[in-house]
Design a protein around this motif. Structure first.
Motif, PDB file in Angstrom:
ATOM      1  N   TYR A   1     -10.372   1.543  -6.099  1.00  0.00           N
ATOM      2  CA  TYR A   1      -9.809   0.199  -5.970  1.00  0.00           C
ATOM      3  C   TYR A   1     -10.827  -0.850  -6.393  1.00  0.00           C
ATOM      4  O   TYR A   1     -12.037  -0.647  -6.289  1.00  0.00           O
ATOM      5  CB  TYR A   1      -9.402  -0.089  -4.528  1.00  0.00           C
TER       6      TYR A   1
ATOM      7  N   GLU B   1      -1.823  -4.185  -6.115  1.00  0.00           N
ATOM      8  CA  GLU B   1      -1.191  -3.678  -4.892  1.00  0.00           C
ATOM      9  C   GLU B   1      -0.985  -4.788  -3.867  1.00  0.00           C
ATOM     10  O   GLU B   1      -0.009  -4.784  -3.121  1.00  0.00           O
ATOM     11  CB  GLU B   1      -2.040  -2.559  -4.284  1.00  0.00           C
TER      12      GLU B   1
ATOM     13  N   ALA C   1      -5.330  -1.346  -7.689  1.00  0.00           N
ATOM     14  CA  ALA C   1      -5.397   0.109  -7.558  1.00  0.00           C
ATOM     15  C   ALA C   1      -5.657   0.742  -8.919  1.00  0.00           C
ATOM     16  O   ALA C   1      -5.039   0.366  -9.923  1.00  0.00           O
ATOM     17  CB  ALA C   1      -4.101   0.650  -6.970  1.00  0.00           C
TER      18      ALA C   1
ATOM     19  N   SER D   1       0.794  -1.209   0.000  1.00  0.00           N
ATOM     20  CA  SER D   1       0.000   0.000   0.000  1.00  0.00           C
ATOM     21  C   SER D   1       0.829   1.262   0.000  1.00  0.00           C
ATOM     22  O   SER D   1       0.308   2.338  -0.201  1.00  0.00           O
ATOM     23  CB  SER D   1      -0.922   0.002   1.226  1.00  0.00           C
TER      24      SER D   1
ATOM     25  N   LEU E   1      -5.942  -7.043  -4.489  1.00  0.00           N
ATOM     26  CA  LEU E   1      -6.299  -5.630  -4.400  1.00  0.00           C
ATOM     27  C   LEU E   1      -5.708  -4.913  -5.611  1.00  0.00           C
ATOM     28  O   LEU E   1      -4.489  -4.891  -5.799  1.00  0.00           O
ATOM     29  CB  LEU E   1      -5.770  -5.017  -3.105  1.00  0.00           C
TER      30      LEU E   1
END
Length: 378
Positions: A135, A181, A162, A24, A160
């Protein structure tokens, strides 16, 4: 909700001190990153944008001969999640229930969640300009799975994604890059390292507040192949009626994108460099051959820092869900499989008590009262 709705420059792959991926904390080089979908003009001259340096789908794929075989069922990165989820006696995912029915050009299917996060210090965005980043969370299911009632066990295989442009591409003119991510993420990882708010200290501005991620939609998705192209198709199940926020960020009741993965051995398009390249094993890297872009395969998305091109499709899921010539007898058309999965997920989410926010967070094994409500208006 109605259902029918010429020389390569090698990118640096230097690791951080702890050897971990971007996670992140990694940011794109945003000096040239547009703030919105529109192109700005200065002194009457068109300002170059990322889209000017990104190839069209035709340019991206070369002769299309580098497509990798479809990956099998994923079962990595569980990291003890089963022990953490002992209170989940039964899973709503019934594997094997649709064996032999799912068409082969559906490379992967699953649950998709859309989130937004406000800029630093803005807990409740009041416009697209207040959004720092959007996201997507992809939660793969077994290809032959059928959904029943209740929550689905945490397989620790969530990804995840982005979207630095903040909004989704809606037509073929919209072409921009997203990146992985987190991969092989458990719900605990998503809760602790993504959904939750955080505070950090800077030398110049003191304590800064990063707001919690806000859900804006949930649905089902499929990664499909139409020969030389891959598509990410989705159908929204929550909210039942799309609100202002959903429409502003480009969500539709059902939509799709052409997706292609960037070969990390080539220099990235201007303004999109990440501090570290994805660490593909030799077999995956060899699949790129000498091409700069290849049709995205699900296994590409299992590596942190994978960058892939999203190209909007204004025709919805029509092209992404076309049946292929080699489809076998007894297999459903892709659109039929997607519609059945949507119906199953709609019924499943209604079985989770509470409003849309409660259902989404319960589905992610998170206590909804600790996080922002699903946002439909600015």
């Amino acid at each position: 909700m109605t259902t029918t709705r010429s020389g390569a420059k090698v990118e640096s792959t230097t690791k951080s001190e702890n050897g971990e991926g971007v996670g992140s904390k990694h940011q794109l080089d945003t000096k040239t990153l547009p703030e919105s979908k529109r192109t700005k003009n200065e002194d009457g001259k068109k300002q170059q944008t990322i889209e000017d340096t990104i190839p069209s789908p035709t340019e991206a794929y070369g002769d299309g001969s580098s497509r990798l075989p479809a990956n099998g069922k994923e079962n990595n990165g569980k990291n003890g999640v089963a022990q953490e989820q002992t209170d989940q006696q039964n899973s709503a995912e019934q594997e094997g229930a649709r064996e032999g029915v799912v068409p082969s050009n559906i490379l992967e299917k699953g649950i998709i969640y859309f989130f937004i996060r406000g800029r630093v210090g803005i807990d409740e965005p009041s416009s697209v300009n207040d959004i720092r980043r959007s996201y997507i969370v992809l939660r793969p299911l077994a290809k032959d799975a059928k959904l029943g009632e209740g929550t689905i066990d945490d397989a620790g295989n969530s990804r995840l994604i982005a979207i630095p442009k903040k909004v989704l591409p809606v037509s073929g003119k919209d072409r921009w890059i997203a990146f992985v991510e987190k991969s092989h993420a458990s719900f605990k990882t998503l809760k602790d390292e993504f959904i939750s708010a955080s505070d950090y200290t800077t030398k110049t501005a003191g304590i800064r507040h990063t707001p919690a991620a806000t859900p804006v939609a949930e649905g089902i998705y499929a990664i499909t192949s139409t020969g030389r192209e891959s598509h990410l198709a989705y159908m929204v199940t929550l909210p039942e009626n799309l609100g202002e926020v959903q429409k502003e960020i480009g969500l539709k009741e059902n939509g799709s994108f052409i997706i292609s993965t960037r070969n990390p051995q080539y220099e990235p398009p201007k303004g999109t460099a990440l501090p570290q390249a994805p660490e593909y094993p030799k077999g995956v890297q060899d699949g790129f051959r000498s091409l700069r872009w290849v049709a995205t395969q699900p296994e590409h998305l299992d590596y942190v820092n994978t960058q892939f091109l999203l190209v909007g499709e204004s025709s919805g899921i029509q092209k992404a869900a076309e049946p292929q010539k080699d489809q076998k007898d007894g297999q459903e058309d892709p659109i039929e499989e997607l519609e059945k999965l949507e119906d199953e997920d709609t019924h499943r989410m209604k079985s989770l008590q509470g409003d849309d926010s409660d259902a989404i967070f319960k589905d992610l094994h998170v206590h909804a009262q600790d996080y922002p409500k699903l946002q439909t208006t600015f």
